[in-house]
Write an enzyme that holds these catalytic residues in place. Structure first.
Site, PDB file in Angstrom:
ATOM      1  N   GLU A  48       1.052  -1.188   0.003  1.00 32.71           N
ATOM      2  CA  GLU A  48      -0.061   0.100   0.014  1.00 32.71           C
ATOM      3  C   GLU A  48       1.086   1.196   0.017  1.00 32.71           C
ATOM      4  O   GLU A  48       1.523   1.434   1.095  1.00 32.71           O
ATOM      5  CB  GLU A  48      -0.853   0.123   1.174  1.00 32.71           C
ATOM      6  N   ASP A  55      -6.288   6.990  10.540  1.00 27.10           N
ATOM      7  CA  ASP A  55      -5.048   6.495  10.821  1.00 27.10           C
ATOM      8  C   ASP A  55      -4.692   6.703  12.440  1.00 27.10           C
ATOM      9  O   ASP A  55      -5.082   7.729  12.836  1.00 27.10           O
ATOM     10  CB  ASP A  55      -3.900   7.078   9.826  1.00 27.10           C
TER      11      ASP A  55
END
Length: 246
Positions: A34, A45
């Site tokens: 990724e 996140d």
């Protein structure tokens, strides 16, 4: 063989480092990479990835850097772009997805686009043979899970607990996994809070793991030289790949 997906923040600390790191990870057990697109407010996140996002932007990251990294990496390692929708939307999705295909990128992970809105771009993704990765969370009802996974491609990103990435909260994922697998043959990968200590437990019943913060913590360690960071990330990848397949 269970799969390992690794997240890195593109362009942190700089473009050529990202290329070297990505290629080394691909040689050390990482099946899919990724490439994270730095964003000013990465709401899904944890603190480590948020910190790396901000530092990459402060160092001057531009979207073209992602394209240049991908051009080298994607032909050699299965590559996805992970980012927030605004980053992609600003590039014009109708131009961006054909470009992604040309570069060899195989999918996008966009955590802030709900399933219903993603349908708007379904034909565009399909026309360019690029997967739009589906997320499933423990808070989703059985009916919702069935809907979310009905047309899932490549793999399903199973959120290991509700909240943000990088937290090592323990939980029993088996009932949740079973409810997903009831409705799909698409592989299910567990993300959020996966590291060398938790990977073996979290992968039970799943087809792979997604690891981000554990790699980013190494990149944020300013005591390490660039080559030491790459060596430590590569060793971590080997350890996790071994753990999930032992």
């Amino acid at each position: 063989m269970k799969k390992l997906v690794a997240y890195i923040t593109s362009g942190y600390p700089e473009k050529s480092f990202s290329v070297d790191l990505a290629l080394s990870l691909g040689e050390n057990g990482v099946d899919t990479l990724e490439l994270g697109v730095p964003f000013s407010d990465p709401v899904a996140d944890g603190p480590a990835i948020e910190d790396a996002n901000h530092k990459a932007l402060e160092l001057g990251f531009k979207f073209k850097d992602l394209l240049e990294i991908s051009k080298v990496v994607a032909p050699k390692v299965d590559t996805l772009w992970m980012g927030y929708f605004n980053s992609f939307y600003q590039q014009d999705m109708h131009k961006l997805l054909p470009l992604a295909k040309k570069l060899g990128v195989n999918g996008l992970i966009i955590p802030d686009v709900p399933h219903e809105e993603a349908k708007f771009y379904k034909e565009l993704f399909a026309a360019n043979a690029i997967a739009n990765i589906s997320f499933v969370a423990p808070t989703d009802s059985e009916k919702r899970i069935e809907e979310l996974v009905s047309d899932a491609q490549k793999f399903i990103y199973m959120v290991a607990y509700t909240g943000i990435t990088g937290a090592g909260v323990a939980e029993n994922l088996q009932p949740f996994l079973a409810s997903i697998k009831k409705y799909t043959q698409t592989p299910v990968y567990v993300g959020f809070g996966v590291n060398e200590k938790t990977a073996k437990e979290k992968v039970k019943g799943a087809d792979g793991v997604i690891v981000g913060s554990a790699f980013i913590n190494i990149l944020l360690n300013e005591k390490l030289s660039p080559s030491q960071k790459i060596a430590q990330c590569s060793e971590l990848a080997r350890v996790i790949k071994s753990e999930i397949n032992s």
